[in-house]
Scaffold this motif. Structure first.
Motif, short mmCIF file in Angstrom:
data_model
loop_
_atom_site.label_atom_id
_atom_site.label_comp_id
_atom_site.label_asym_id
_atom_site.label_seq_id
_atom_site.Cartn_x
_atom_site.Cartn_y
_atom_site.Cartn_z
N LYS A 177 0.83 -1.19 0.00
CA LYS A 177 0.00 0.00 0.00
C LYS A 177 0.87 1.25 0.00
CE LYS A 177 -3.55 -2.70 0.43
NZ LYS A 177 -4.44 -2.97 -0.72
N GLY A 178 0.44 2.23 -0.78
CA GLY A 178 1.09 3.53 -0.75
C GLY A 178 2.24 3.69 -1.71
N ILE A 179 2.53 2.70 -2.58
CA ILE A 179 3.59 2.90 -3.57
C ILE A 179 3.08 3.84 -4.65
CG2 ILE A 179 4.62 0.66 -3.11
CD1 ILE A 179 3.38 -0.35 -5.69
N SER A 180 3.95 4.23 -5.53
CA SER A 180 3.62 5.25 -6.53
C SER A 180 2.41 4.84 -7.37
CB SER A 180 4.83 5.48 -7.44
OG SER A 180 4.52 6.42 -8.44
N LEU A 213 5.30 6.52 5.23
CA LEU A 213 4.94 5.55 6.26
C LEU A 213 5.04 6.20 7.64
CD1 LEU A 213 6.83 2.39 4.96
CD2 LEU A 213 4.37 2.73 5.01
N PRO A 214 4.39 5.62 8.64
CA PRO A 214 4.55 6.14 10.01
C PRO A 214 6.02 6.14 10.41
CG PRO A 214 2.76 4.56 9.91
CD PRO A 214 3.44 4.51 8.56
N LEU A 215 6.40 7.14 11.21
CA LEU A 215 7.81 7.27 11.58
C LEU A 215 8.29 6.08 12.40
CD1 LEU A 215 7.93 11.08 12.48
CD2 LEU A 215 8.64 9.96 10.36
N ASN A 216 7.43 5.54 13.26
CA ASN A 216 7.81 4.43 14.11
C ASN A 216 6.82 3.29 13.94
OD1 ASN A 216 8.98 2.77 15.97
ND2 ASN A 216 8.30 3.93 17.78
N PRO A 217 6.98 2.45 12.92
CA PRO A 217 6.00 1.38 12.68
C PRO A 217 6.04 0.28 13.73
CG PRO A 217 7.85 1.15 11.19
CD PRO A 217 8.07 2.44 11.94
N PHE A 218 7.13 0.18 14.49
CA PHE A 218 7.23 -0.89 15.48
C PHE A 218 6.39 -0.55 16.70
CE2 PHE A 218 9.33 -2.55 19.31
CZ PHE A 218 9.18 -3.90 19.08
N PRO A 231 2.91 -9.53 7.90
CA PRO A 231 3.82 -8.54 7.29
C PRO A 231 3.36 -7.11 7.55
CG PRO A 231 3.30 -10.29 5.74
CD PRO A 231 2.39 -10.48 6.91
N SER A 232 4.30 -6.27 7.93
CA SER A 232 3.99 -4.87 8.19
C SER A 232 3.96 -4.08 6.89
CB SER A 232 5.04 -4.27 9.13
OG SER A 232 6.33 -4.31 8.52
N ARG A 266 6.27 -2.90 1.51
CA ARG A 266 6.84 -1.92 0.59
C ARG A 266 8.26 -2.31 0.21
NH1 ARG A 266 5.81 4.42 1.44
NH2 ARG A 266 3.72 3.54 1.34
N MET A 267 9.01 -2.84 1.15
CA MET A 267 10.37 -3.30 0.82
C MET A 267 10.34 -4.43 -0.20
SD MET A 267 12.22 -3.28 4.57
CE MET A 267 13.54 -4.28 3.92
N GLN A 268 9.33 -5.30 -0.11
CA GLN A 268 9.21 -6.39 -1.09
C GLN A 268 8.98 -5.84 -2.49
OE1 GLN A 268 10.56 -8.87 0.74
NE2 GLN A 268 9.08 -10.29 -0.15
N ALA A 269 8.18 -4.78 -2.60
CA ALA A 269 7.97 -4.15 -3.91
C ALA A 269 9.24 -3.48 -4.41
CB ALA A 269 6.82 -3.15 -3.82
#
Length: 664
Positions: free
Chosen positions: A136-139, A393-398, A452-453, A458-461
C-alpha cells in the motif's frame, strides 16, 4: 686501583655512546620507512602470501576475461522455423492471472503464461504482480505489471504470437469481481494435457478463466518435440518482450557505463543467500544465533504447507557436502583468488536480499576491496526517482507489546514453581531499535512470526526494482559467478535466469557454472590436509571452474537445471551454430534428450554478419593481447566524479561495514 676504576668509566662511556648511536640509527630507519609501515595491512599480507604461493601458476589477467572459444559459434536465434500462424484477432476467450513471488518467479511465470495462452488460443490479460498490489502507498504512476515491465512493449512485441489486452472487457469485469469465473492453481510443472483436459473445457464454457501462480511457473519446462515452436516463444518472451520500464533501463545502463568507465572489466556475483532457499534445502546450521532460528521457523512453515516432505532438523553440513547449500561469500572469494583474480578486481554484488546482512560479506570484502553494489553506483536521488512519489509511512512502525500490570506480574511469580528459585540472570544489553524491526524483532518478543507490516510489504515491492537493476548489470558483466543456481530443485532463482540470458545473448561470455558438490570436496581437501602428488589444490580449482565455463558446464546445466526452468538453459531450441570444422557431435542424456550439440545451422545472412564483425574486430583483439599491462592487479579504482550534489567522490576500497549494528 684508581687506574682500574678509570678504565671502567671509559668503557661505560663507550657503551653509552654506542647505545645512543644505535638509538639514532633506529629512529632514522623508522622515519624513512614510516610510509610503508602505515600502509601495511592484513589485505597486503594476504596479497603477498597468496601471490608467492601461486608462483608460476598465476593465470594472466587477459585469460580471466577472454571469451570461451568452444562456444563462440553459438548465436541467438529464436525466430519461428516452421509454419507459425498468427493469433485469432477476434478471440472471445480470456485468461487473467495473479502472480505471487519474487523477481525470478515473476519472470518465469510470465513466460509460461504466454505459452499457455498460445496453447489454448486465448487472449491474455496483462498479468497482475501481487508483490506490488499488496504494498500500500507505492507510486500510483505504476500499476502492477507496469511497476516493473514496459506494458506497451510487452503487448506490441507479442502481436504475432498471442493477443494481449490491458484488462477484461467491461461486460466481464463485474462478473470477475463477483468471482463467477473458475480459478485454477496449477503447479509449476503442469503438463500441456492438464490445460487441454482441465482448463480448456471450462474456458470454452465460461469464456474466462483465472490462474493463480505462486511456484514460479505454470507449465513443465521440457515440452514434447512437437511443441518446439512454443519453446522458442518462451525465449522471445524472456529475452525480447519482457523489457523493463524505461526508467529502470536508463538507470541500469548508466550503472553499466559507470562500471566500464573505470577502464577495467568487472565480475558480477550473486550470493543466492535467501531465507526461502536456505530453509528449503535445510542449510540453517551454516549460520549462527538468531539466523538459524529464523531459517528453521520458515522451514517449519514449509513443512506445514506441504512444500517440504522432510524432517525439520537435518544435518546442514551433509547437505553442504551434497551441494544443496549456497556457497558462502568467503568460499567464493577463495575460489576467485585461486583462479588468479587480483584483490583489486571490481566485483558487483547483486541480489536485493542477502540473508545475514553485511556481516557475512566481511570476509569477501577483505579479499576483494572493490566490492560494489547499486548503492555505490547510484545516488539516493536516482534510486528515489525510480520509486516515484510514495505515501509516507509512520515514523515508528514498530509497536512494542503492552506492559504487564502489577497483578499479571504477581500471577506469573506465583506460577513460577517451587522455592528456592535460582537467581535471576544478569541484565542483558539494551535492545536497539533496528533489532526490533524485521527479522530480529518478532523472534525476541514472540513465538510466532507476525503478519507482514506496511514497511515489509513496501520493501518487497522495492526489491523487484533493485533486482531488475542487478539483472541488467549481471547480463552485461564481463564475468558472472553464482553463489547458488537452480540445480533441478526448488524454485527459479536469480542466478539461473541471468545464466540463461547470458547463454542466449552471448554463449561465449564467461559464466561460471560451478558444481557445488565438487567445490565442497575441494574445500574438504584443504581441511583434511590431503594433497595429491603433482596436482595441488589451486590447479584443481582452476581445472574445475575452467571446465564449468565450457561444454562440460553446459552439459551439466542442461541435465540438472533445464528440467526445472527452460529459460535458464535455452539450448538448443533458441540458438543456432555458425558452421565450422570443429562443430561438436550430439550429446544425449539418459532420457534420450539432446543436451548439447543439437543446434541448427545459422542462416546465411547471420553467418555473413558474423564474418564481417570478426574481420573488423580481429586486429584490435590481437593488439590488446600484446599491449596488455601485467600490473592490472596493482591499480586502485576510484569512482568517477558526479555532478549530483548528493554524491561524493568515493574510493572503492571500503574500510568499514556500512550496516549500523553494535554487535559487529
Amino acid at each position: 686501583m684508581v687506574l682500574f676504576k678509570s678504565k671502567i668509566k671509559w668503557v661505560a662511556l663507550f657503551v653509552l655512546l654506542l647505545s645512543f648511536a644505535s638509538l639514532l640509527r633506529h629512529l632514522s630507519i623508522a622515519k624513512y620507512s614510516s610510509l610503508d609501515l602505515v600502509h601495511y595491512s592484513a589485505l597486503t599480507a594476504f596479497h603477498n602470501d597468496f601471490d608467492s604461493a601461486l608462483g608460476t601458476l598465476r593465470t594472466p589477467s587477459r585469460k580471466l576475461w577472454a571469451a570461451v572459444k568452444p562456444l563462440q559459434s553459438l548465436q541467438p536465434y529464436a525466430n519461428p522455423r516452421t509454419n507459425y500462424p498468427a493469433p485469432n484477432q477476434h478471440s472471445t476467450r480470456f485468461i487473467y492471472a495473479k502472480i505471487f513471488g519474487d523477481f525470478a518467479r515473476i519472470r518465469s511465470s510470465i513466460c509460461d503464461l504466454v505459452i499457455v495462452s498460445r496453447l489454448l488460443n486465448a487472449t491474455l490479460v496483462v498479468p497482475e504482480i501481487q508483490q506490488t498490489i499488496r504494498s500500500k502507498g507505492i507510486s500510483n504512476r505504476f500499476k502492477s505489471f507496469s511497476y516493473l515491465y514496459d506494458e506497451e512493449q510487452f503487448i506490441a512485441s507479442l502481436k504475432n504470437d498471442i493477443i494481449v489486452v490491458k484488462s477484461l472487457p467491461d461486460s466481464l469485469k463485474a462478473a470477475r469481481k463477483r468471482n463467477e469465473f473458475k480459478t485454477f492453481k496449477p503447479k509449476n510443472s503442469a503438463s500441456p494435457e492438464y490445460y487441454i483436459k482441465e482448463v480448456l473445457p471450462m474456458l470454452k464454457k465460461a469464456k474466462v478463466v483465472g490462474l493463480i501462480l505462486a511456484d514460479g511457473g505454470c507449465l513443465q519446462s521440457i515440452l514434447p518435440p512437437s511443441m518446439v515452436e512454443l519453446q522458442r516463444l518462451r525465449c522471445r518472451v524472456a529475452f525480447h518482450s519482457l523489457q523493463f520500464r524505461q526508467e529502470i533501463q536508463i538507470l541500469g545502463r548508466r550503472m553499466v557505463e559507470r562500471l566500464r568507465a573505470w577502464g577495467q572489466p568487472f565480475l558480477a556475483y550473486n550470493p543466492g543467500l535467501l531465507r526461502e532457499t536456505l530453509a528449503y534445502h535445510g542449510c540453517g546450521e551454516l549460520f549462527q544465533d538468531v539466523h538459524t532460528e529464523l531459517i528453521q521457523y520458515r522451514r517449519a512453515q514449509m513443512i506445514k504447507r506441504g512444500i517440504i516432505k522432510e524432517e525439520l532438523s537435518v544435518n546442514s553440513h551433509l547437505r553442504r557436502l551434497n551441494g544443496s547449500c549456497p556457497l558462502m561469500p568467503e568460499e567464493v572469494g577463495i575460489l576467485l583468488r585461486a583462479m588468479g583474480y587480483p584483490p583489486k578486481t571490481i566485483i558487483y554484488l547483486t541480489g536485493s536480499e542477502t540473508f545475514g546482512g553485511q556481516r557475512v560479506l566481511v570476509p569477501l570484502r577483505a579479499m576483494f576491496a572493490n566490492l560494489v553494489d547499486r548503492t555505490s553506483l547510484c545516488t539516493n536521488k536516482e534510486l528515489s526517482d525510480l520509486l516515484g512519489p510514495e505515501t509516507p509511512l509512520p515514523l515508528n512502525p514498530f509497536q512494542p507489546p503492552p506492559a504487564k500490570s502489577e497483578e499479571q506480574l504477581k500471577e506469573e511469580w506465583k506460577r513460577a514453581g517451587p522455592r528456592p528459585r535460582p537467581l535471576p540472570p544478569p541484565p542483558s544489553r539494551p535492545i536497539y531499535q533496528h533489532e526490533k524491526e524485521g527479522w530480529y524483532g518478532w523472534i525476541t518478543e514472540r513465538d510466532t512470526e507476525p503478519e507482514p507490516s506496511m514497511l515489509y510489504l513496501r520493501m518487497q515491492a522495492h526489491r523487484l526494482l533493485w533486482d531488475a537493476l542487478d539483472y541488467i548489470v549481471s547480463v552485461e558483466s564481463n564475468a558472472f559467478f553464482p553463489g547458488f543456481h537452480n540445480d533441478g530443485s526448488g524454485w527459479p532463482d536469480f542466478s539461473s535466469l541471468v545464466m540463461g540470458h547470458r547463454l542466449y545473448e552471448m554463449a561465449s561470455s564467461r559464466t561460471y557454472r560451478p558444481d557445488r558438490k565438487v567445490v565442497a570436496e575441494l574445500f574438504n581437501m584443504t581441511r583434511d590436509n590431503i594433497y595429491h602428488h603433482k596436482h595441488n589444490w589451486i590447479l584443481s580449482v582452476q581445472e574445475h571452474l575452467n571446465k564449468s565455463l565450457g561444454e562440460e558446464g553446459l552439459i551439466r546445466q542442461s541435465v540438472f537445471s533445464k528440467p526445472a526452468s527452460f529459460i535458464s538453459h535455452p539450448l538448443p531450441e533458441c540458438t543456432c551454430r555458425i558452421s565450422s570444422a570443429d562443430s561438436p557431435g550430439h550429446v544425449k542424456g539418459n532420457d534420450g534428450r539432446i543436451v548439447y550439440g543439437g543446434e541448427e545451422e545459422c542462416p546465411k545472412w547471420m553467418q555473413h554478419g558474423q564474418d564481417v564483425q570478426a574481420q573488423s574486430t580481429g586486429e584490435e583483439v590481437g593488439n590488446s593481447d600484446d599491449n596488455e599491462s601485467s600490473d592490472y592487479g596493482n591499480t586502485v579504482v576510484e569512482v568517477p566524479e558526479s555532478n549530483d550534489s548528493d554524491r561524493k567522490d568515493v574510493n572503492l576500497v571500503f574500510n568499514q561495514d556500512e550496516e549500523m549494528d553494535p554487535n559487529d
